[in-house]
Design an enzyme around this catalytic site. Structure first.
Site, PDB file in Angstrom:
ATOM      1  N   PHE A 246      38.396  73.403  59.679  1.00  0.00           N
ATOM      2  CA  PHE A 246      37.531  72.454  60.388  1.00  0.00           C
ATOM      3  C   PHE A 246      36.085  72.913  60.407  1.00  0.00           C
ATOM      4  O   PHE A 246      35.302  72.445  61.225  1.00  0.00           O
ATOM      5  CB  PHE A 246      38.057  72.199  61.807  1.00  0.00           C
ATOM      6  CG  PHE A 246      39.540  72.023  61.868  1.00  0.00           C
ATOM      7  CD1 PHE A 246      40.145  70.989  61.167  1.00  0.00           C
ATOM      8  CD2 PHE A 246      40.343  72.887  62.580  1.00  0.00           C
ATOM      9  CE1 PHE A 246      41.523  70.831  61.190  1.00  0.00           C
ATOM     10  CE2 PHE A 246      41.723  72.729  62.601  1.00  0.00           C
ATOM     11  CZ  PHE A 246      42.319  71.701  61.904  1.00  0.00           C
ATOM     12  N   GLY A 475      44.694  72.832  53.868  1.00  0.00           N
ATOM     13  CA  GLY A 475      45.444  71.827  54.603  1.00  0.00           C
ATOM     14  C   GLY A 475      45.145  70.412  54.194  1.00  0.00           C
ATOM     15  O   GLY A 475      45.771  69.477  54.692  1.00  0.00           O
ATOM     16  N   THR A 476      44.207  70.221  53.277  1.00  0.00           N
ATOM     17  CA  THR A 476      43.805  68.868  52.903  1.00  0.00           C
ATOM     18  C   THR A 476      44.634  68.270  51.780  1.00  0.00           C
ATOM     19  O   THR A 476      44.586  67.065  51.555  1.00  0.00           O
ATOM     20  CB  THR A 476      42.329  68.867  52.476  1.00  0.00           C
ATOM     21  OG1 THR A 476      42.162  69.770  51.375  1.00  0.00           O
ATOM     22  CG2 THR A 476      41.428  69.315  53.620  1.00  0.00           C
ATOM     23  N   GLY A 709      35.775  61.132  49.540  1.00  0.00           N
ATOM     24  CA  GLY A 709      36.384  62.067  50.483  1.00  0.00           C
ATOM     25  C   GLY A 709      36.689  61.440  51.828  1.00  0.00           C
ATOM     26  O   GLY A 709      36.037  60.479  52.267  1.00  0.00           O
ATOM     27  N   VAL A 710      37.693  62.009  52.514  1.00  0.00           N
ATOM     28  CA  VAL A 710      38.141  61.459  53.797  1.00  0.00           C
ATOM     29  C   VAL A 710      38.247  62.518  54.889  1.00  0.00           C
ATOM     30  O   VAL A 710      38.645  62.208  56.014  1.00  0.00           O
ATOM     31  CB  VAL A 710      39.514  60.754  53.651  1.00  0.00           C
ATOM     32  CG1 VAL A 710      39.414  59.560  52.728  1.00  0.00           C
ATOM     33  CG2 VAL A 710      40.579  61.732  53.155  1.00  0.00           C
ATOM     34  N   GLU A 712      36.136  64.131  56.792  1.00  0.00           N
ATOM     35  CA  GLU A 712      35.267  64.069  57.965  1.00  0.00           C
ATOM     36  C   GLU A 712      35.263  62.696  58.636  1.00  0.00           C
ATOM     37  O   GLU A 712      35.181  62.592  59.852  1.00  0.00           O
ATOM     38  CB  GLU A 712      33.823  64.411  57.566  1.00  0.00           C
ATOM     39  CG  GLU A 712      33.667  65.517  56.551  1.00  0.00           C
ATOM     40  CD  GLU A 712      33.758  66.908  57.136  1.00  0.00           C
ATOM     41  OE1 GLU A 712      33.853  67.026  58.373  1.00  0.00           O
ATOM     42  OE2 GLU A 712      33.733  67.882  56.369  1.00  0.00           O
TER      43      GLU A 712
END
Length: 748
Positions: A246, A475-476, A709-710, A712
């Site tokens: 994070f 983790g993404t 991208g997703v 954030e």
């Protein structure tokens, strides 16, 4: 036979089985023979000096190998220089390295390090190190430092100007028919991933291997090499599995280099693992923030001016602030804007990226004020946003590379049932709960990598492929989309592609930060896959024994593990036939993507719409989020399952930002008072409502595969939607985060 497109499919994660069975290896699980253990001794004061270090009792403990402090710690080769990890260079988290002198700049700063043959002995000995201090009164909070504020020239590691303006905001505000003035306060936050940071350092002759929990293996390599004064070629970083970040593992903090120094000093592998409490003062945080926002508008709510100012603490050595003011100048069509940052030097470490750094806080401020403006002019909150829709990028007039926000508004309103909403606040009840609904816009800029991105693709004679990059997966699910992108480029099924990542011995890709990871990595993998495909096609058309001999390469297609003519699909051959005939075990290609400069021909951003329903107990002050809906336009979606997971995770984090998360400073001491998972409040499963997540795919022209991208965007706007719903439920406006029980009761 062709293979169906693999990009976009909701495939399971390639690392899923290893993680749920315990086979995945995290940095603290690498234990080379003879491993020793390092434990940090951290300052309990926020400002002052170390006057004495007595390590005698600690050194008498059996198994203790060393106690290092500023008196005997090796000197770093260069002074650190704060540079965001997206730059592709050394990425120091702050322009300070501990244990180089006797000065204490912040509570929790390491002042000594104990190394022993077991973790238990190192921990026991660390408690026996006696450190004396000359303490000075700390400056930590906004109230402490307000009168010391200054306007920095640049913030965010030098990437963002301290002041941005276009038009004449002051004059437009003075002439506005309607004005909204709001003051906002946001508590500091900490990241708290499941896996605390850890590094295992191993020297073999002059070569160093670091097993590190990092978002950017190459960034760790370059940073540690710079601090140690060794060539990067002598440093290897392995990051097989990372248990969340994070943002706290995006920059490179002191512990990887400290582990390397300790291993060099005791001539043995050394593992340095941060405790949960140390995570609160070793890896940055989201800083305390005070915002003032002024909106000027016509009587029907069309914006004429926005002025956004932010005040926050930074360290003594860096001008850092989240770029929270930026979204206010880019979100809506408004001819006049001024955004200004003010900082003051505080006794704190340098703050850092935290998920949606700047946008999560800035959009809360903007979207709360937009909701207030809607009520002031008698407009539906969604309609007000459409009245101010930016068809081109505000301030520059550049066309958007791809937007899709109108579609997000429409689909989100449909899913949520927004049309049936009674706009009157404070009148709807369900039992003892006041019920309200709110919405907000989500916006996140598209950050591009700043150096070439590379990947390697290899095809074996049995028809299976391997694709490699040096990025880490924290983790993404980046490994999964690597597989899908490579499979499509080569015309294979995803199951036929093996992926390797998390090692600086592999081709370099940028640290996966700022939602840039999927775009950069997919572009590099696509380049490698297509380079390998083109090489195989060229080999086939040049081979007299191939059915494709003499064909125009532009007319050859791939699919189902074979090459064939586009106009005659029956004419072609399998990859395996080509390689076996050439007696080749494999063939490979390196792919490279060179990102465009920061000032391209398009305005870029990822957009979305957030909706929330809350129930507020007026007697207890409790706010419960009952349901949430988010619709986002992140460009091309590489994997629907992992994208949905990322977006939902961000939305649920919005509950924490809105209602729970706050780190508190111990008065007069400058220490974090709730530095534990027991005291730092986070949402749990019982807090999770029904969540609807959808994506709208709109072509984006700024990246090779149209990927934005997703990671954030799911968080952005969630807190504002919840806060606006709380207003709709209670009729009371809340401008401070988190919205606490005490604040709700006081408002009643």
């Amino acid at each position: 036979m062709s293979t169906a497109p693999q990009i976009g499919l909701p495939l399971d994660r390639v690392d899923g089985h290893a993680k749920v069975t315990g086979a995945a290896r995290y940095s603290a699980e690498y234990t080379p023979p003879g491993t020793a253990y390092a434990v940090l001794v951290c300052a309990p004061i926020a400002s002052g000096r170390v006057t004495a270090v007595d390590a005698g009792e600690a050194l008498s403990v059996t198994g203790v190998l060393a106690v290092l402090s500023h008196l005997d710690m090796p000197r770093i080769a260069v002074r650190p220089n704060l540079v965001p990890s997206l730059a592709g260079a050394a990425a120091h988290g702050q322009s300070f390295f501990p244990m180089q002198d006797d000065r204490v700049h912040y509570a929790g700063q390491p002042v000594a390090m104990v190394v022993a043959d077991t973790l238990e002995r190192a921990g026991h000995a660390a408690e026996l190190v006696r450190v004396d201090y000359a303490e000075e009164p700390p400056v930590v909070t906004i109230e402490d430092g307000r009168d010391r504020a200054y306007e920095p020239e640049r913030i965010f590691g030098g990437f963002v100007p301290g002041r941005t303006e276009y038009g004449d905001a002051a004059s437009a505000l003075a002439e506005a028919e309607v004005r909204i003035d709001g003051a906002f306060h946001l508590a500091p936050n900490h990241h708290n991933p499941i896996e605390p940071s850890a590094t295992t350092a191993v020297w073999e002759d002059s070569h160093l291997t670091l097993y590190d929990a990092t978002q950017g293996p190459t960034a760790t390599r370059l940073t540690v090499a710079e601090l140690l004064g060794v060539p990067p070629s002598q440093v290897r970083v392995v990051s097989e599995a990372v248990g969340g970040s994070f943002g706290c593992k995006a920059m490179i903090w002191h512990h990887p280099a400290l582990a390397a120094f300790a291993a060099q000093y005791v001539r043995a592998p050394v593992r340095l693992s941060l405790t949960r409490e140390q995570m609160f003062h070793s890896c940055g945080h989201r800083e305390e923030q005070e915002h003032t926002l002024e909106l000027g508008a016509t009587r029907d709510g069309v914006l004429t001016a926005i002025r956004h100012r932010k005040l926050s603490p930074t360290s003594h050595f860096d001008d850092w602030a989240e770029p929270s003011v930026g979204p206010s100048g880019r979100m809506y069509a408004c001819p006049n804007f001024q955004g200004v940052y003010n900082l003051f030097r505080a006794d704190t470490m340098t703050p850092t990226f935290m998920r949606a750094p700047g946008e999560a806080s800035g959009m809360f401020v903007l979207e709360t004020a937009m909701d207030e403006l809607a009520y002031r002019v008698g407009a539906d909150p969604l309609e007000l946003r459409l009245r101010n829709y930016a068809e081109t990028e505000p301030g520059t007039g550049r066309p958007w590379s791809g937007k899709g926000l109108r579609e997000c508004y429409a689909r989100g309103a449909e899913l949520f049932g927004w049309a049936g909403r009674d706009p009157e606040p404070g009148i709807r009840r369900d039992g003892n709960q006041l019920v309200g609904t709110g919405m907000a816009t989500a916006f996140y800029p598209v950050y591009g990598a700043m150096n070439p991105q590379r990947a390697r693709a290899r095809l074996h004679a049995d028809g299976r492929a391997v694709v490699e990059t040096g990025c880490s997966d924290f983790g993404t699910g980046v490994g999964t989309v690597m597989r899908q992108v490579a499979a499509d480029a080569l015309g294979l099924s995803a199951e036929s592609v093996e992926v390797r990542y998390g090692d600086t011995d592999l081709p370099n890709t940028v640290a996966a930060v700022g939602s840039a990871g999927s775009g950069a990595v997919s572009a590099a993998v696509h380049a490698a896959g297509t380079a390998l495909r083109d090489r195989l096609i060229a080999q086939a058309v040049a081979d007299e024994r191939s059915p494709l001999h003499g064909a125009d390469p532009a007319g050859v297609r791939v699919g189902g593990g074979r090459m064939f003519l586009a106009d005659r699909p029956d004419t072609g051959e399998d990859y395996t036939d080509l390689l076996r005939r050439a007696m080749a075990f494999d063939v490979e290609a390196l792919g490279e993507w060179n990102p465009p400069g920061p000032q391209g021909e398009y305005g870029t951003g990822t957009f979305g719409a957030q909706f929330a329903e809350v129930g507020v107990d007026p007697d207890l002050g409790l706010v419960r989020v009952r349901r949430m809906t988010g619709v986002f336009a992140p460009g091309r979606v590489l994997n629907r399952k992992t994208a949905r997971s990322q977006l939902m995770g961000g939305m649920l984090w919005g509950i924490g930002q809105a209602l729970l998360e706050a780190t508190h400073v111990e008065p007069g001491r400058g220490r974090w008072a709730n530095a534990s998972m027991a005291d730092y409040l986070l949402p749990v499963n019982a807090d999770a409502p029904d969540v609807q997540v959808e994506t709208v795919e709109v072509e984006d022209r700024a990246a090779p595969l149209g990927v934005k991208g997703v990671g954030e965007i799911g968080l952005v706007g969630a807190a504002a939607a919840i806060a606006n719903a709380v207003f709709h439920a209670t009729g009371r406006r809340f401008r401070d985060l988190p919205i606490t029980v005490e604040a709700v009761l006081a408002a009643e």
